[in-house]
Write a protein that holds these residues in place. Sequence first.
Motif, PDB file in Angstrom:
ATOM      1  N   SER A  71       0.833  -1.218  -0.072  1.00 24.68           N
ATOM      2  CA  SER A  71       0.040  -0.018   0.073  1.00 24.68           C
ATOM      3  C   SER A  71       0.786   1.295  -0.053  1.00 24.68           C
ATOM      4  O   SER A  71       0.429   2.065  -0.718  1.00 24.68           O
ATOM      5  CB  SER A  71      -1.055   0.010   1.235  1.00 24.68           C
ATOM      6  N   PHE A  72       1.977   1.265   0.904  1.00 20.81           N
ATOM      7  CA  PHE A  72       2.840   2.383   0.851  1.00 20.81           C
ATOM      8  C   PHE A  72       3.341   2.500  -0.461  1.00 20.81           C
ATOM      9  O   PHE A  72       3.897   3.789  -1.120  1.00 20.81           O
ATOM     10  CB  PHE A  72       3.699   2.133   1.942  1.00 20.81           C
ATOM     11  N   GLY A  73       3.892   1.322  -0.964  1.00 24.16           N
ATOM     12  CA  GLY A  73       4.722   1.508  -2.339  1.00 24.16           C
ATOM     13  C   GLY A  73       3.615   2.184  -3.338  1.00 24.16           C
ATOM     14  O   GLY A  73       4.254   2.861  -4.362  1.00 24.16           O
ATOM     15  N   VAL A  74       2.432   1.605  -3.390  1.00 23.66           N
ATOM     16  CA  VAL A  74       1.551   2.200  -4.481  1.00 23.66           C
ATOM     17  C   VAL A  74       1.405   3.692  -4.284  1.00 23.66           C
ATOM     18  O   VAL A  74       1.322   4.705  -5.085  1.00 23.66           O
ATOM     19  CB  VAL A  74      -0.028   1.435  -4.226  1.00 23.66           C
ATOM     20  N   LEU A  75       1.181   4.129  -2.852  1.00 25.73           N
ATOM     21  CA  LEU A  75       0.963   5.434  -2.721  1.00 25.73           C
ATOM     22  C   LEU A  75       2.398   6.314  -3.128  1.00 25.73           C
ATOM     23  O   LEU A  75       2.173   7.599  -3.673  1.00 25.73           O
ATOM     24  CB  LEU A  75       0.892   5.770  -1.128  1.00 25.73           C
ATOM     25  N   MET A  76       3.557   5.682  -2.834  1.00 21.28           N
ATOM     26  CA  MET A  76       4.792   6.387  -3.195  1.00 21.28           C
ATOM     27  C   MET A  76       4.783   6.575  -5.014  1.00 21.28           C
ATOM     28  O   MET A  76       5.075   7.723  -5.341  1.00 21.28           O
ATOM     29  CB  MET A  76       5.945   5.471  -2.770  1.00 21.28           C
ATOM     30  N   ARG A  82       3.533  12.433  -9.808  1.00 22.55           N
ATOM     31  CA  ARG A  82       2.955  13.736  -9.726  1.00 22.55           C
ATOM     32  C   ARG A  82       4.095  14.591  -9.448  1.00 22.55           C
ATOM     33  O   ARG A  82       4.021  15.834  -9.214  1.00 22.55           O
ATOM     34  CB  ARG A  82       1.897  13.770  -8.800  1.00 22.55           C
ATOM     35  N   GLY A  83       5.367  14.058  -9.396  1.00 24.93           N
ATOM     36  CA  GLY A  83       6.489  14.835  -8.972  1.00 24.93           C
ATOM     37  C   GLY A  83       6.774  15.222  -7.684  1.00 24.93           C
ATOM     38  O   GLY A  83       7.791  16.030  -7.250  1.00 24.93           O
ATOM     39  N   ALA A  84       6.111  14.299  -6.831  1.00 22.54           N
ATOM     40  CA  ALA A  84       6.343  14.722  -5.194  1.00 22.54           C
ATOM     41  C   ALA A  84       7.046  13.592  -4.770  1.00 22.54           C
ATOM     42  O   ALA A  84       6.774  12.336  -5.015  1.00 22.54           O
ATOM     43  CB  ALA A  84       5.258  14.946  -4.529  1.00 22.54           C
ATOM     44  N   MET A  85       8.202  13.517  -3.744  1.00 20.79           N
ATOM     45  CA  MET A  85       8.682  12.512  -3.000  1.00 20.79           C
ATOM     46  C   MET A  85       8.302  12.937  -1.597  1.00 20.79           C
ATOM     47  O   MET A  85       8.932  13.765  -0.940  1.00 20.79           O
ATOM     48  CB  MET A  85      10.318  12.450  -3.270  1.00 20.79           C
ATOM     49  N   ILE A  86       7.424  12.113  -0.874  1.00 23.34           N
ATOM     50  CA  ILE A  86       7.037  12.515   0.331  1.00 23.34           C
ATOM     51  C   ILE A  86       7.637  11.542   1.261  1.00 23.34           C
ATOM     52  O   ILE A  86       7.514  10.224   1.341  1.00 23.34           O
ATOM     53  CB  ILE A  86       5.511  12.233   0.408  1.00 23.34           C
ATOM     54  N   ALA A  87       8.695  11.996   2.029  1.00 25.58           N
ATOM     55  CA  ALA A  87       9.652  11.172   3.023  1.00 25.58           C
ATOM     56  C   ALA A  87       8.932  10.197   3.769  1.00 25.58           C
ATOM     57  O   ALA A  87       9.416   9.048   4.102  1.00 25.58           O
ATOM     58  CB  ALA A  87      10.700  12.288   3.567  1.00 25.58           C
ATOM     59  N   LEU A  89       6.279   8.394   3.520  1.00 24.82           N
ATOM     60  CA  LEU A  89       5.873   7.383   3.073  1.00 24.82           C
ATOM     61  C   LEU A  89       6.982   6.393   2.600  1.00 24.82           C
ATOM     62  O   LEU A  89       6.869   5.126   2.799  1.00 24.82           O
ATOM     63  CB  LEU A  89       5.124   7.782   1.653  1.00 24.82           C
ATOM     64  N   TYR A  90       8.222   6.906   2.098  1.00 23.15           N
ATOM     65  CA  TYR A  90       9.320   6.298   1.908  1.00 23.15           C
ATOM     66  C   TYR A  90       9.888   5.518   3.113  1.00 23.15           C
ATOM     67  O   TYR A  90      10.024   4.383   3.362  1.00 23.15           O
ATOM     68  CB  TYR A  90      10.297   7.002   1.572  1.00 23.15           C
ATOM     69  N   MET A  91       9.823   6.162   4.392  1.00 22.52           N
ATOM     70  CA  MET A  91      10.080   5.866   5.609  1.00 22.52           C
ATOM     71  C   MET A  91       9.200   4.700   6.133  1.00 22.52           C
ATOM     72  O   MET A  91       9.913   3.795   6.672  1.00 22.52           O
ATOM     73  CB  MET A  91      10.284   6.877   6.560  1.00 22.52           C
ATOM     74  N   CYS A  92       7.924   4.578   5.980  1.00 21.90           N
ATOM     75  CA  CYS A  92       7.219   3.658   6.511  1.00 21.90           C
ATOM     76  C   CYS A  92       7.239   2.592   5.613  1.00 21.90           C
ATOM     77  O   CYS A  92       7.227   1.321   6.302  1.00 21.90           O
ATOM     78  CB  CYS A  92       5.804   4.142   6.378  1.00 21.90           C
ATOM     79  N   HIS A  93       7.687   2.685   4.297  1.00 22.52           N
ATOM     80  CA  HIS A  93       7.731   1.513   3.415  1.00 22.52           C
ATOM     81  C   HIS A  93       8.845   0.942   3.723  1.00 22.52           C
ATOM     82  O   HIS A  93       8.850  -0.506   3.817  1.00 22.52           O
ATOM     83  CB  HIS A  93       7.822   2.177   1.879  1.00 22.52           C
ATOM     84  N   ILE A  94      10.079   1.385   4.078  1.00 22.74           N
ATOM     85  CA  ILE A  94      11.192   1.082   4.490  1.00 22.74           C
ATOM     86  C   ILE A  94      11.199   0.321   5.635  1.00 22.74           C
ATOM     87  O   ILE A  94      11.743  -0.908   5.966  1.00 22.74           O
ATOM     88  CB  ILE A  94      12.423   1.868   4.283  1.00 22.74           C
TER      89      ILE A  94
END
Length: 116
Positions: A71-76, A82-87, A89-94
């Motif tokens: 789910s977090f990967g799909v959101l990422m 759309r050009g945004a990197m939301i940290a 989301l990345y941290m939760c995924h990792i």
Amino acid sequence: MLYASTGCFTLTVMMGVWLAIFAARYKRPYSFLTPLHVGSAVVGSIFLIIALSNGDSRLMLNVALAVAIASFGVLMAFFRRRGAMIAPLYMCHILLAVMFYFSMVCFTIFPNFGLD
């Protein structure tokens, strides 16, 4: 099946680290890397479900973690297009992926891990 699943997720982890290096440098990853990362995770999840259906009920937490990680990967991917990197989301995924992988390795290497 558990060994095959752990092997697939090991490849997923290696590709994920490679993707993280690209993200930390604010560069685009190679075009083949993300589909291979996702593909090996899907194949590993299929092997995980097969192991679960063969009666290994210890893996239910791993299934829940896999759903959250995906789910977090799909959101990422959605926000990245759309050009945004939301940290966060990345941290939760990792962080969820690290918990998932260590749990998989423990269940694979120590067959009695989690049993009474």
